[in-house]
Scaffold this motif. Structure first.
Motif, PDB file in Angstrom:
ATOM      1  N   ALA A 140      -6.729  54.766  73.956  1.00 26.16           N
ATOM      2  CA  ALA A 140      -6.835  55.514  75.143  1.00 26.16           C
ATOM      3  C   ALA A 140      -7.878  54.987  76.146  1.00 26.16           C
ATOM      4  CB  ALA A 140      -7.288  57.082  74.939  1.00 26.16           C
ATOM      5  N   THR A 167     -12.405  63.132  77.411  1.00 28.07           N
ATOM      6  CA  THR A 167     -11.043  63.079  77.246  1.00 28.07           C
ATOM      7  C   THR A 167     -10.478  61.790  76.375  1.00 28.07           C
ATOM      8  OG1 THR A 167     -10.217  62.422  79.356  1.00 28.07           O
ATOM      9  CG2 THR A 167     -10.658  64.649  79.014  1.00 28.07           C
ATOM     10  N   ALA A 186      -8.987  61.595  72.654  1.00 24.68           N
ATOM     11  CA  ALA A 186      -7.552  61.140  72.568  1.00 24.68           C
ATOM     12  C   ALA A 186      -7.716  59.900  71.581  1.00 24.68           C
ATOM     13  CB  ALA A 186      -7.020  60.552  73.761  1.00 24.68           C
ATOM     14  N   ASP A 246      -3.981  66.754  72.189  1.00 19.35           N
ATOM     15  CA  ASP A 246      -5.212  66.293  73.408  1.00 19.35           C
ATOM     16  C   ASP A 246      -5.102  64.870  73.777  1.00 19.35           C
ATOM     17  OD1 ASP A 246      -6.479  68.944  73.122  1.00 19.35           O
ATOM     18  OD2 ASP A 246      -7.713  68.369  71.644  1.00 19.35           O
ATOM     19  N   ALA A 247      -4.017  64.129  73.250  1.00 24.81           N
ATOM     20  CA  ALA A 247      -3.942  62.771  73.736  1.00 24.81           C
ATOM     21  C   ALA A 247      -2.489  62.589  74.575  1.00 24.81           C
ATOM     22  CB  ALA A 247      -3.451  61.562  72.577  1.00 24.81           C
TER      23      ALA A 247
END
Ligand code: DAV
Length: 367
Positions: A23, A56, A60, A341-342
């Motif tokens: 990510a 975030t 991820a 959440d990824a």
């Protein structure tokens, strides 16, 4: 000494070596024609762009790292890409964009067919240079495996001629989108060959390719000429108002069995290949969520975006209880993997990986 690093002919043979995305430095890219066509009209992503919030990205990455170590513990070799600086603008003689996308998800960019890894043309301007994230790995495979074929499809020009202007309107409405999908009128034109690797499914001698926003008919024709020993089949899923990438729509689990998104059923006239060879196409279970997570391009149907480890074992996202239950009933051992959440970084368990090595050779499943 000869060493085979790259070998994968289908979506289900025992997985031995895989790339898992990162990510790092992922961006929400600025507006551009093909990308805008995919962002749902009521999405929280409309009108904003820039680097994704650091927390975030960290979350991820934590999930992707956990997934990578789970695979490693099962004896699968895992490689990770090297992120380039996605804040850099891209200017070619034909277009300019103020930022790039990310090094997720690898499945969109890299198509492994046997001993070959092919870099897709891509169809978004912000993803034009995405292959650079994977070049360190591909260079290494090339050094180590004398039979590895590193290929790149012709880079597209991505001028405005590649995109239908009627898709650029702010409010099109889902009814109009469904009508266009039914008519096979997509955002990309037939100006030049375009495809994303995630529109292709590998069934040994047969490649099944979705014609939609990210892959046009010339892209499919290019694949047909590039893989002369394969049969290349074009498919459409008219129930999808945002048709990009086949892997939340049509998911082969093992020889003879495919999950199909019940909102995006393969039309009867495109089922002959499977029916004639006694393959079963079953409706996928409903997603466990009513909405995608924040800042996510994809639909809730990432529930069926699973990674098959071998014909009896499948990784399913850990919150997708209905999908896990269905896999169990279909006789698969389920490995739950937390990834939701990824999802915002470009997809689920199939998307965030790219095959390097699966056991087995090129079989003819549809003789
Ligand atoms: O259902 O939004 C997502 C596919 C991502 N590779 C969907 C398709």
């Amino acid at each position: 000494m000869t060493k085979t690093i790259v070998n994968s002919w289908n979506e289900w043979d025992p997985l031995r070596h895989v790339i898992v995305g990162r990510a790092d430095d992922c961006h929400i890219p600025p507006e551009e024609p093909a990308l805008d066509a995919k962002v749902p009209e009521d999405s929280d992503m409309r009108g904003q762009w820039g680097r994704r919030p650091q927390e975030t990205i960290d979350r991820a990455n934590e999930l992707l790292d956990n997934f990578a170590s789970l695979l490693t513990k099962r004896g699968i070799r895992v490689d990770r890409p090297t992120s380039i600086d996605h804040s850099k603008p891209v200017t070619t003689p034909d277009f300019h964009t103020d930022s790039q996308f990310g090094c997720m998800p690898p499945r969109d960019v890299l198509l492994t067919v046997g001993a070959e890894i092919l870099e897709a043309t891509m169809s978004y301007r912000c993803r034009w240079f995405e292959y650079l994230n994977y070049r360190p790995l591909l260079q290494r495979y090339w050094e180590e495996d004398p039979n590895f074929r590193h290929e790149a499809a012709p880079k597209p020009r991505l001028t405005d001629a590649d995109y239908h202007p009627d898709y650029l309107s702010e409010k099109i409405g889902v009814a109009q989108r469904l009508k266009w999908a039914e008519e096979k009128h997509f955002v990309t034109t037939e100006e030049e060959p375009l495809f994303d690797a995630a529109d292709v499914l590998r069934f040994g001698r047969d490649l099944v390719v979705q014609h939609g926003f990210t892959t046009n008919l010339k892209g499919i024709e290019w694949l047909r000429r590039h893989f002369p020993d394969h049969r290349v089949h074009t498919v459409n899923f008219p129930g999808d108002p945002y048709p990009i990438h086949i892997d939340a729509t049509f998911t082969p689990l093992r020889p003879g069995l495919i999950l199909n998104n019940p909102q995006r059923r393969l039309p009867d006239d495109q089922r002959k290949l499977f029916n004639d060879n006694d393959w079963e196409i079953v409706d996928a279970a409903q997603p466990a969520h009513n909405t995608p997570p924040p800042l996510c391009y994809s639909s809730t149907w990432l529930s069926m975006n699973v990674l098959v480890l071998d014909p009896k074992t499948v990784c399913v996202e850990a919150s997708e209880v209905y999908q896990m239950e269905q896999m169990d009933k279909l006789g698969m051992e389920v490995v739950p993997v937390e990834l939701r959440d990824a999802y915002a970084f470009g997809g689920g368990l199939h998307c965030c990986t790219a095959d390097v090595y699966r056991e087995g050779g090129c079989e003819d499943y549809f003789p």
